[in-house]
Write a protein that holds these residues in place. Sequence first.
Motif, PDB file in Angstrom:
ATOM      1  N   LEU A   1       0.891  -1.456   0.010  1.00 32.99           N
ATOM      2  CA  LEU A   1       0.089   0.282   0.333  1.00 32.99           C
ATOM      3  C   LEU A   1       1.117   1.237  -0.186  1.00 32.99           C
ATOM      4  CD1 LEU A   1      -3.239   1.547   0.248  1.00 32.99           C
ATOM      5  CD2 LEU A   1      -2.395   0.676   2.465  1.00 32.99           C
ATOM      6  N   LEU A   2       0.513   1.932  -0.949  1.00 37.58           N
ATOM      7  CA  LEU A   2       1.253   3.172  -1.085  1.00 37.58           C
ATOM      8  C   LEU A   2       0.016   4.352  -0.212  1.00 37.58           C
ATOM      9  CD1 LEU A   2       2.798   2.981  -4.433  1.00 37.58           C
ATOM     10  CD2 LEU A   2       4.461   3.087  -2.100  1.00 37.58           C
ATOM     11  N   ALA A   3       0.508   4.986   0.709  1.00 36.78           N
ATOM     12  CA  ALA A   3      -0.395   5.951   1.456  1.00 36.78           C
ATOM     13  C   ALA A   3      -0.126   7.102   0.165  1.00 36.78           C
ATOM     14  CB  ALA A   3      -0.370   6.501   3.128  1.00 36.78           C
ATOM     15  N   ALA A   4      -1.411   8.192   0.752  1.00 35.80           N
ATOM     16  CA  ALA A   4      -1.979   8.898  -0.261  1.00 35.80           C
ATOM     17  C   ALA A   4      -0.069  10.249   0.239  1.00 35.80           C
ATOM     18  CB  ALA A   4      -2.660  10.794   0.146  1.00 35.80           C
ATOM     19  N   ASP A   5       0.111  11.128  -1.096  1.00 38.40           N
ATOM     20  CA  ASP A   5       1.034  11.344  -0.470  1.00 38.40           C
ATOM     21  C   ASP A   5       0.704  13.392  -0.707  1.00 38.40           C
ATOM     22  OD1 ASP A   5       3.737  13.126  -0.047  1.00 38.40           O
ATOM     23  OD2 ASP A   5       4.791  12.125  -1.340  1.00 38.40           O
ATOM     24  N   GLU A   6       0.005  14.345   0.240  1.00 37.44           N
ATOM     25  CA  GLU A   6       0.056  15.718   0.210  1.00 37.44           C
ATOM     26  C   GLU A   6       0.731  16.422   0.055  1.00 37.44           C
ATOM     27  OE1 GLU A   6      -3.419  16.025  -0.153  1.00 37.44           O
ATOM     28  OE2 GLU A   6      -4.740  13.708   0.530  1.00 37.44           O
TER      29      GLU A   6
ATOM     30  N   ARG B   1      10.101   4.623  -0.589  1.00 33.87           N
ATOM     31  CA  ARG B   1      10.059   5.227   1.092  1.00 33.87           C
ATOM     32  C   ARG B   1       9.066   5.618   1.958  1.00 33.87           C
ATOM     33  NH1 ARG B   1      14.543   7.954  -1.546  1.00 33.87           N
ATOM     34  NH2 ARG B   1      12.987   9.601  -2.434  1.00 33.87           N
ATOM     35  N   ARG B   2       7.239   5.249   0.995  1.00 36.98           N
ATOM     36  CA  ARG B   2       6.190   5.971   0.722  1.00 36.98           C
ATOM     37  C   ARG B   2       5.175   4.815   1.334  1.00 36.98           C
ATOM     38  NH1 ARG B   2       3.082   8.169  -3.961  1.00 36.98           N
ATOM     39  NH2 ARG B   2       1.407   7.440  -2.260  1.00 36.98           N
ATOM     40  N   MET B   3       5.755   3.465   0.673  1.00 39.61           N
ATOM     41  CA  MET B   3       5.501   2.003   1.142  1.00 39.61           C
ATOM     42  C   MET B   3       5.218   2.287   2.884  1.00 39.61           C
ATOM     43  SD  MET B   3       7.491  -0.755  -1.522  1.00 39.61           S
ATOM     44  CE  MET B   3       8.020  -1.847  -0.282  1.00 39.61           C
ATOM     45  N   VAL B   4       3.793   1.536   2.727  1.00 41.40           N
ATOM     46  CA  VAL B   4       3.207   1.674   3.909  1.00 41.40           C
ATOM     47  C   VAL B   4       3.566   0.004   4.835  1.00 41.40           C
ATOM     48  CG1 VAL B   4       1.360   0.868   5.523  1.00 41.40           C
ATOM     49  CG2 VAL B   4       0.936   3.275   3.474  1.00 41.40           C
ATOM     50  N   ARG B   5       4.313   0.095   5.754  1.00 43.41           N
ATOM     51  CA  ARG B   5       4.434  -1.119   6.629  1.00 43.41           C
ATOM     52  C   ARG B   5       3.601  -1.411   7.754  1.00 43.41           C
ATOM     53  NH1 ARG B   5       9.221  -0.422   3.697  1.00 43.41           N
ATOM     54  NH2 ARG B   5      10.379   1.193   3.577  1.00 43.41           N
TER      55      ARG B   5
END
Length: 77
Positions: free
Chosen positions: A22-27, A73-77
Motif C-alpha cells: 500500500l502506498l499512502a496518499a502523499d499530500e 520510501r512511501r510504502m506503508v509498513r
Amino acid sequence: MSPDDPLLRILACPLDKGPLHLLAADESAAPATDEALYNPRLRRRYPIVDGIPQLLPSSGEQVTEDEHEDLLRRMVR
C-alpha cells in the motif's frame, strides 16, 4: 484503504501473482498523489479509485528509477 485492511493480505499483482504494498496518499507531493498499490519487483503501480484497487494489467503503470526510489520510501509498513 487502511494498512490493516485484511484485503491487503490476499491481493496480488496480476502479472507476477506476488504481494502488493500500500502506498499512502502523499499530500506533500506536487501534484498530490493518490493511494495506490505497488509491486516493487516489477516496478508497477496500480491505482486505488474510490477505495477500489484497479488490478487489471492494463491499469498498472511502469515507474521510473527515480519514482521507484520515492515509492519505496512511501510504502506503508
